[in-house]
Design an enzyme around this catalytic site. Structure first.
Site, PDB file in Angstrom:
ATOM      1  N   ARG A 119       1.480 -17.814  24.044  1.00  0.00           N
ATOM      2  CA  ARG A 119       2.846 -17.555  23.550  1.00  0.00           C
ATOM      3  C   ARG A 119       3.853 -18.037  24.573  1.00  0.00           C
ATOM      4  O   ARG A 119       3.550 -18.178  25.741  1.00  0.00           O
ATOM      5  CB  ARG A 119       3.031 -16.054  23.292  1.00  0.00           C
ATOM      6  CG  ARG A 119       2.254 -15.564  22.074  1.00  0.00           C
ATOM      7  CD  ARG A 119       2.452 -14.085  21.850  1.00  0.00           C
ATOM      8  NE  ARG A 119       3.830 -13.761  21.522  1.00  0.00           N
ATOM      9  CZ  ARG A 119       4.526 -12.758  22.073  1.00  0.00           C
ATOM     10  NH1 ARG A 119       3.983 -11.989  22.989  1.00  0.00           N
ATOM     11  NH2 ARG A 119       5.760 -12.523  21.696  1.00  0.00           N
ATOM     12  N   LYS A 184      -4.243  -7.668  30.634  1.00  0.00           N
ATOM     13  CA  LYS A 184      -4.361  -8.420  29.379  1.00  0.00           C
ATOM     14  C   LYS A 184      -5.800  -8.890  29.152  1.00  0.00           C
ATOM     15  O   LYS A 184      -6.392  -9.551  29.992  1.00  0.00           O
ATOM     16  CB  LYS A 184      -3.417  -9.616  29.407  1.00  0.00           C
ATOM     17  CG  LYS A 184      -3.422 -10.381  28.103  1.00  0.00           C
ATOM     18  CD  LYS A 184      -2.085 -10.963  27.809  1.00  0.00           C
ATOM     19  CE  LYS A 184      -2.166 -11.994  26.716  1.00  0.00           C
ATOM     20  NZ  LYS A 184      -0.855 -12.449  26.290  1.00  0.00           N
ATOM     21  N   ARG A 319       8.712  -5.149  28.784  1.00  0.00           N
ATOM     22  CA  ARG A 319       8.235  -4.742  30.109  1.00  0.00           C
ATOM     23  C   ARG A 319       8.474  -3.266  30.307  1.00  0.00           C
ATOM     24  O   ARG A 319       9.445  -2.730  29.792  1.00  0.00           O
ATOM     25  CB  ARG A 319       9.040  -5.426  31.215  1.00  0.00           C
ATOM     26  CG  ARG A 319       8.707  -6.840  31.441  1.00  0.00           C
ATOM     27  CD  ARG A 319       9.849  -7.498  32.178  1.00  0.00           C
ATOM     28  NE  ARG A 319       9.766  -8.919  31.999  1.00  0.00           N
ATOM     29  CZ  ARG A 319       9.160  -9.741  32.861  1.00  0.00           C
ATOM     30  NH1 ARG A 319       8.638  -9.265  33.969  1.00  0.00           N
ATOM     31  NH2 ARG A 319       9.089 -11.022  32.622  1.00  0.00           N
TER      32      ARG A 319
HETATM   33  C1  BTN Z   1      -0.895 -15.330  24.167  1.00  0.00           C
HETATM   34  O1  BTN Z   1      -0.250 -16.005  24.958  1.00  0.00           O
HETATM   35  O2  BTN Z   1      -0.995 -14.112  24.294  1.00  0.00           O
HETATM   36  C2  BTN Z   1      -1.567 -15.974  22.970  1.00  0.00           C
HETATM   37  C3  BTN Z   1      -2.852 -16.653  23.337  1.00  0.00           C
HETATM   38  C4  BTN Z   1      -3.564 -17.278  22.167  1.00  0.00           C
HETATM   39  C5  BTN Z   1      -4.772 -18.084  22.593  1.00  0.00           C
HETATM   40  C6  BTN Z   1      -5.584 -18.553  21.431  1.00  0.00           C
HETATM   41  S1  BTN Z   1      -7.141 -19.221  21.922  1.00  0.00           S
HETATM   42  C7  BTN Z   1      -7.423 -19.819  20.321  1.00  0.00           C
HETATM   43  C8  BTN Z   1      -6.106 -20.345  19.804  1.00  0.00           C
HETATM   44  N1  BTN Z   1      -5.915 -21.720  20.197  1.00  0.00           N
HETATM   45  C9  BTN Z   1      -4.895 -21.863  21.054  1.00  0.00           C
HETATM   46  O3  BTN Z   1      -4.535 -22.943  21.548  1.00  0.00           O
HETATM   47  N2  BTN Z   1      -4.325 -20.678  21.294  1.00  0.00           N
HETATM   48  C10 BTN Z   1      -4.964 -19.615  20.541  1.00  0.00           C
END
Ligand code: BTN
Length: 324
Positions: A119, A184, A319
């Site tokens: 994100r 996380k 936060r």
């Molecule tokens: C975040 O930042 O919290 C979201 C992370 C999401 C990661 C997943 S892994 C599978 C899918 N492909 C990606 O490129 N991103 C999501």
């Protein structure tokens, strides 16, 4: 050779370098080299003098047959699956493959991502063979507003999956981070393709840290993995994926008909920061208040000095007030 090595070691028992080499038709030194490389990449390998090497039980490579055989219901089998070795991003891959004329549910999983997306433009660290990188394309009609609360639902289903798989204490941080021991564990990124006012497809990307054990991983926030939690739950990614997908497809049927409302209470029960003072930042602005859980659409409820405020998703970050 790596795949065969994983297969032999997924029983969770110790294997000597010699016996592995003999079975694979390579030298002990070649086995040692492969295992060392995996270890340097953050794969949890235990080495004990006189006994050999061991990986956590079930720490096998991804396998579509194992996933299919493990579905607790029937829904997962009706989706088109693909398993890739290395890909830039499973979300990007599904986006490329999507046909808006005949959209249908598809799932893409991979052993490794070279440009995993997180994100807010962040990278999602995605080393080989250790974690879950999964994207599910789900068509929706009625426009993007029908997707309100979807990302919260996915987080909830993931936490429920982990609970039944033997991991206690997973919690949700609005809108959709999954935390374990306050760190996380998993993230969700939903991207939308098609017409935002009518027929669209939600590409639901889920990353779960399963075996990752690399203290030096280039991750700019406190993180953990199921392996690091040492809770003894299921570490076999195939079984976790089967359970999660089946539950998610089931929940999606309810969500299509009724939206997020039926899930709000269950989400709130797992809300990591319920009742705590938080700061919500969106761009340059920031609102302080006490976190009051979520409403029936998945918006965050915040008690501020000016009364209750509802915050919708988007590019906001939450936060605890005492954090910087
Ligand atoms: C975040 O930042 O919290 C979201 C992370 C999401 C990661 C997943 S892994 C599978 C899918 N492909 C990606 O490129 N991103 C999501």
């Amino acid at each position: 050779m790596l795949a065969a090595l994983f297969k032999m070691m997924s029983d969770g028992r110790f294997h000597s370098g010699e016996s592995l080499g003999r079975a694979l038709g390579v030298s002990r030194a070649a086995v040692w080299k492969s295992l060392k490389r995996l270890e340097e990449d953050g794969y949890p390998i235990q080495r004990v003098r006189g006994k050999g090497y061991r990986v956590p039980p079930g720490a096998a490579l991804l396998d579509l047959d194992e996933i299919t055989n493990a579905f607790p219901g029937k829904l997962g089998a009706e989706v088109q699956w693909q398993l890739l070795g290395t890909v830039d991003s499973t979300n990007a891959e599904l986006m490329k493959q999507l046909s808006m004329d005949h959209p249908r549910p598809m799932i893409c999983i991979a052993e490794q991502q070279t440009a995993g997306r997180g994100r807010r433009g962040r990278e999602w660290v995605s080393p080989y063979g250790q974690n879950i990188y999964l994207s599910l394309a789900l068509p929706f009609s009625g426009g993007a507003q029908r997707l309100e609360g979807l990302s919260l639902l996915v987080g909830l289903v993931l936490v429920e999956t982990l609970e039944v798989s033997g991991f206690k204490g997973c919690a949700l941080k609005w809108p959709n981070d999954v935390l374990l021991d306050g760190r996380k564990l998993a993230g969700i990124l939903i991207e939308i393709a098609g017409d935002l006012t009518s027929d669209c497809v939600a590409i639901i990307g889920v990353g779960v840290n399963v075996l990752m054990n690399d203290a030096d991983a280039a991750i700019d926030q406190a993180w953990t993995s199921l392996f690091l939690s040492r809770q003894g739950g299921v570490l076999n990614r195939n079984l976790l994926i089967a359970e999660f997908v089946e539950r998610l497809l089931q929940a999606a049927q309810v969500f299509r008909a009724e939206g997020f409302a039926p899930f709000a209470a269950a989400w709130e029960e797992r809300d990591a920061w319920y009742g705590l003072p938080v700061s919500v930042r969106s761009g340059a602005t920031s609102i302080d208040g006490v976190e009051l859980g979520v409403d029936a659409r998945g918006a965050l409820r915040l008690r501020t000095g000016d009364g209750e405020v509802l915050l919708n998703g988007g590019e906001v970050s939450l936060r605890l007030q005492h954090d910087s």
